[in-house]
Motif scaffolding. Structure first.
Motif, PDB file in Angstrom:
ATOM      1  N   ARG A  81       0.836  -1.207   0.000  1.00 26.99           N
ATOM      2  CA  ARG A  81       0.000   0.000   0.000  1.00 26.99           C
ATOM      3  C   ARG A  81       0.865   1.250   0.000  1.00 26.99           C
ATOM      4  N   THR A  82       1.884   1.271   0.831  1.00 29.17           N
ATOM      5  CA  THR A  82       2.833   2.378   0.916  1.00 29.17           C
ATOM      6  C   THR A  82       4.208   1.791   0.653  1.00 29.17           C
ATOM      7  N   CYS A  83       4.860   2.246  -0.433  1.00 28.10           N
ATOM      8  CA  CYS A  83       6.134   1.659  -0.859  1.00 28.10           C
ATOM      9  C   CYS A  83       7.184   2.746  -1.058  1.00 28.10           C
ATOM     10  N   ARG A  84       8.450   2.329  -0.964  1.00 30.21           N
ATOM     11  CA  ARG A  84       9.553   3.276  -1.119  1.00 30.21           C
ATOM     12  C   ARG A  84      10.692   2.601  -1.862  1.00 30.21           C
ATOM     13  N   LEU A  85      11.324   3.344  -2.755  1.00 28.63           N
ATOM     14  CA  LEU A  85      12.534   2.892  -3.431  1.00 28.63           C
ATOM     15  C   LEU A  85      13.709   3.632  -2.820  1.00 28.63           C
ATOM     16  N   GLU A  86      14.712   2.867  -2.391  1.00 27.84           N
ATOM     17  CA  GLU A  86      15.952   3.441  -1.887  1.00 27.84           C
ATOM     18  C   GLU A  86      17.088   2.944  -2.759  1.00 27.84           C
ATOM     19  N   GLY A  87      18.177   3.693  -2.777  1.00 26.58           N
ATOM     20  CA  GLY A  87      19.331   3.277  -3.567  1.00 26.58           C
ATOM     21  C   GLY A  87      20.618   3.798  -2.978  1.00 26.58           C
ATOM     22  N   GLY A  88      21.723   3.204  -3.424  1.00 28.91           N
ATOM     23  CA  GLY A  88      23.028   3.650  -2.948  1.00 28.91           C
ATOM     24  C   GLY A  88      24.149   2.961  -3.694  1.00 28.91           C
ATOM     25  N   ARG A  89      25.336   3.490  -3.490  1.00 31.31           N
ATOM     26  CA  ARG A  89      26.539   2.898  -4.075  1.00 31.31           C
ATOM     27  C   ARG A  89      27.080   1.830  -3.144  1.00 31.31           C
ATOM     28  N   LYS A  90      27.893   0.953  -3.674  1.00 29.90           N
ATOM     29  CA  LYS A  90      28.510  -0.092  -2.850  1.00 29.90           C
ATOM     30  C   LYS A  90      29.259   0.551  -1.679  1.00 29.90           C
ATOM     31  N   GLY A  91      29.032   0.024  -0.490  1.00 35.02           N
ATOM     32  CA  GLY A  91      29.714   0.519   0.695  1.00 35.02           C
ATOM     33  C   GLY A  91      29.079   1.753   1.320  1.00 35.02           C
ATOM     34  N   ALA A  92      28.075   2.329   0.676  1.00 35.19           N
ATOM     35  CA  ALA A  92      27.422   3.542   1.199  1.00 35.19           C
ATOM     36  C   ALA A  92      26.027   3.198   1.709  1.00 35.19           C
ATOM     37  N   SER A  93      25.500   4.057   2.540  1.00 36.30           N
ATOM     38  CA  SER A  93      24.139   3.884   3.045  1.00 36.30           C
ATOM     39  C   SER A  93      23.133   4.131   1.937  1.00 36.30           C
ATOM     40  N   LEU A  94      21.985   3.507   2.064  1.00 32.67           N
ATOM     41  CA  LEU A  94      20.906   3.734   1.113  1.00 32.67           C
ATOM     42  C   LEU A  94      20.215   5.053   1.424  1.00 32.67           C
ATOM     43  N   VAL A  95      19.759   5.740   0.378  1.00 37.01           N
ATOM     44  CA  VAL A  95      19.001   6.977   0.537  1.00 37.01           C
ATOM     45  C   VAL A  95      17.672   6.832  -0.190  1.00 37.01           C
ATOM     46  N   GLU A  96      16.680   7.552   0.279  1.00 40.19           N
ATOM     47  CA  GLU A  96      15.361   7.491  -0.344  1.00 40.19           C
ATOM     48  C   GLU A  96      15.395   8.122  -1.731  1.00 40.19           C
ATOM     49  N   ILE A  97      14.811   7.418  -2.688  1.00 39.66           N
ATOM     50  CA  ILE A  97      14.716   7.922  -4.056  1.00 39.66           C
ATOM     51  C   ILE A  97      13.282   8.333  -4.371  1.00 39.66           C
ATOM     52  N   ALA A  98      12.320   7.473  -4.030  1.00 40.00           N
ATOM     53  CA  ALA A  98      10.931   7.775  -4.378  1.00 40.00           C
ATOM     54  C   ALA A  98       9.971   6.981  -3.500  1.00 40.00           C
ATOM     55  N   ASP A  99       8.819   7.569  -3.236  1.00 41.25           N
ATOM     56  CA  ASP A  99       7.694   6.868  -2.625  1.00 41.25           C
ATOM     57  C   ASP A  99       6.708   6.563  -3.747  1.00 41.25           C
ATOM     58  N   PHE A 100       6.027   5.436  -3.651  1.00 38.26           N
ATOM     59  CA  PHE A 100       4.988   5.134  -4.632  1.00 38.26           C
ATOM     60  C   PHE A 100       3.882   4.340  -3.955  1.00 38.26           C
ATOM     61  N   TYR A 101       2.697   4.396  -4.548  1.00 35.95           N
ATOM     62  CA  TYR A 101       1.494   3.886  -3.902  1.00 35.95           C
ATOM     63  C   TYR A 101       0.708   3.019  -4.884  1.00 35.95           C
ATOM     64  N   PRO A 102       0.985   1.719  -4.910  1.00 32.57           N
ATOM     65  CA  PRO A 102       0.289   0.830  -5.847  1.00 32.57           C
ATOM     66  C   PRO A 102      -1.196   0.704  -5.531  1.00 32.57           C
ATOM     67  N   GLU A 103      -1.955   0.362  -6.563  1.00 31.73           N
ATOM     68  CA  GLU A 103      -3.369   0.051  -6.388  1.00 31.73           C
ATOM     69  C   GLU A 103      -3.491  -1.402  -5.964  1.00 31.73           C
ATOM     70  N   ASP A 104      -4.543  -1.721  -5.250  1.00 32.04           N
ATOM     71  CA  ASP A 104      -4.792  -3.092  -4.811  1.00 32.04           C
ATOM     72  C   ASP A 104      -5.469  -3.851  -5.954  1.00 32.04           C
ATOM     73  N   THR A 105      -4.642  -4.311  -6.891  1.00 28.53           N
ATOM     74  CA  THR A 105      -5.152  -4.963  -8.100  1.00 28.53           C
ATOM     75  C   THR A 105      -4.163  -6.021  -8.575  1.00 28.53           C
ATOM     76  N   ASN A 106      -4.640  -6.894  -9.455  1.00 27.04           N
ATOM     77  CA  ASN A 106      -3.793  -7.950 -10.024  1.00 27.04           C
ATOM     78  C   ASN A 106      -3.030  -7.504 -11.269  1.00 27.04           C
ATOM     79  N   ARG A 107      -3.339  -6.369 -11.812  1.00 25.30           N
ATOM     80  CA  ARG A 107      -2.725  -5.969 -13.086  1.00 25.30           C
ATOM     81  C   ARG A 107      -1.315  -5.404 -12.905  1.00 25.30           C
ATOM     82  N   LEU A 108      -0.539  -5.457 -13.975  1.00 28.48           N
ATOM     83  CA  LEU A 108       0.814  -4.911 -13.960  1.00 28.48           C
ATOM     84  C   LEU A 108       0.749  -3.399 -13.753  1.00 28.48           C
ATOM     85  N   GLN A 109       1.554  -2.886 -12.832  1.00 25.24           N
ATOM     86  CA  GLN A 109       1.587  -1.455 -12.546  1.00 25.24           C
ATOM     87  C   GLN A 109       2.980  -0.919 -12.823  1.00 25.24           C
ATOM     88  N   ARG A 110       3.036   0.291 -13.386  1.00 31.77           N
ATOM     89  CA  ARG A 110       4.299   0.933 -13.732  1.00 31.77           C
ATOM     90  C   ARG A 110       4.465   2.207 -12.900  1.00 31.77           C
TER      91      ARG A 110
END
Length: 149
Positions: A81-110
């Protein structure tokens, strides 16, 4: 791919191999619900997390990439319901990149990623689930983007 934890993802029409990790697998039954099923493009198989809040999928690439889009297909009723993408370089801490909010459905979501997303490792965090017990079920996960030279 049996016994191998390296999978391929499409990055800019070229396939790049990466190593996935997941927070949990339902009843630890990796043969039936393991991480390998996130990427097999088989509609009959899926990754099914165990119960608990804040499930996640970690993707580690052998080189630096820029992610431009995430594609996810959940099972309705077991959606993040509430999702977040984090990313980082090798050896570094992850940082927030984006929040996203999928629908409660079976279909492919982009989900387009507009913020700077250059990293070697990415973590998709499912902070809240539509399932009362916090389980997540994903039939398809794809990461689109490009290699960074």
């Amino acid at each position: 791919m049996r016994g191998n934890s390296t999978f391929s993802k499409s990055i800019d029409t070229e396939v790049i191999f990466m190593t996935p990790r997941v927070s949990s697998v339902l009843n630890r039954d990796v043969k039936q619900f393991g991480k390998k099923f996130l990427f097999d493009r088989n509609e009959e198989t899926c990754w099914n997390s165990d119960q608990g809040s804040s499930q996640w999928v970690m993707l580690e690439f052998p080189q630096t990439v820029k992610v431009t889009e995430l594609q996810l297909q959940f099972q309705g009723g077991f959606t993040g319901r509430t999702c977040r993408l984090e990313g980082g370089r090798k050896g570094a801490s992850l940082v927030e990149i984006a929040d996203f909010y999928p629908e409660d459905t079976n279909r492919l979501q982009r989900f387009s990623i507009h913020k700077e997303s250059i990293a070697d490792k990415f973590k998709i965090i499912f902070e809240k689930s539509t399932d009362f017990f916090g389980r997540i079920i994903i039939y398809h996960l794809d990461v689109l983007g490009e290699k960074v030279l």
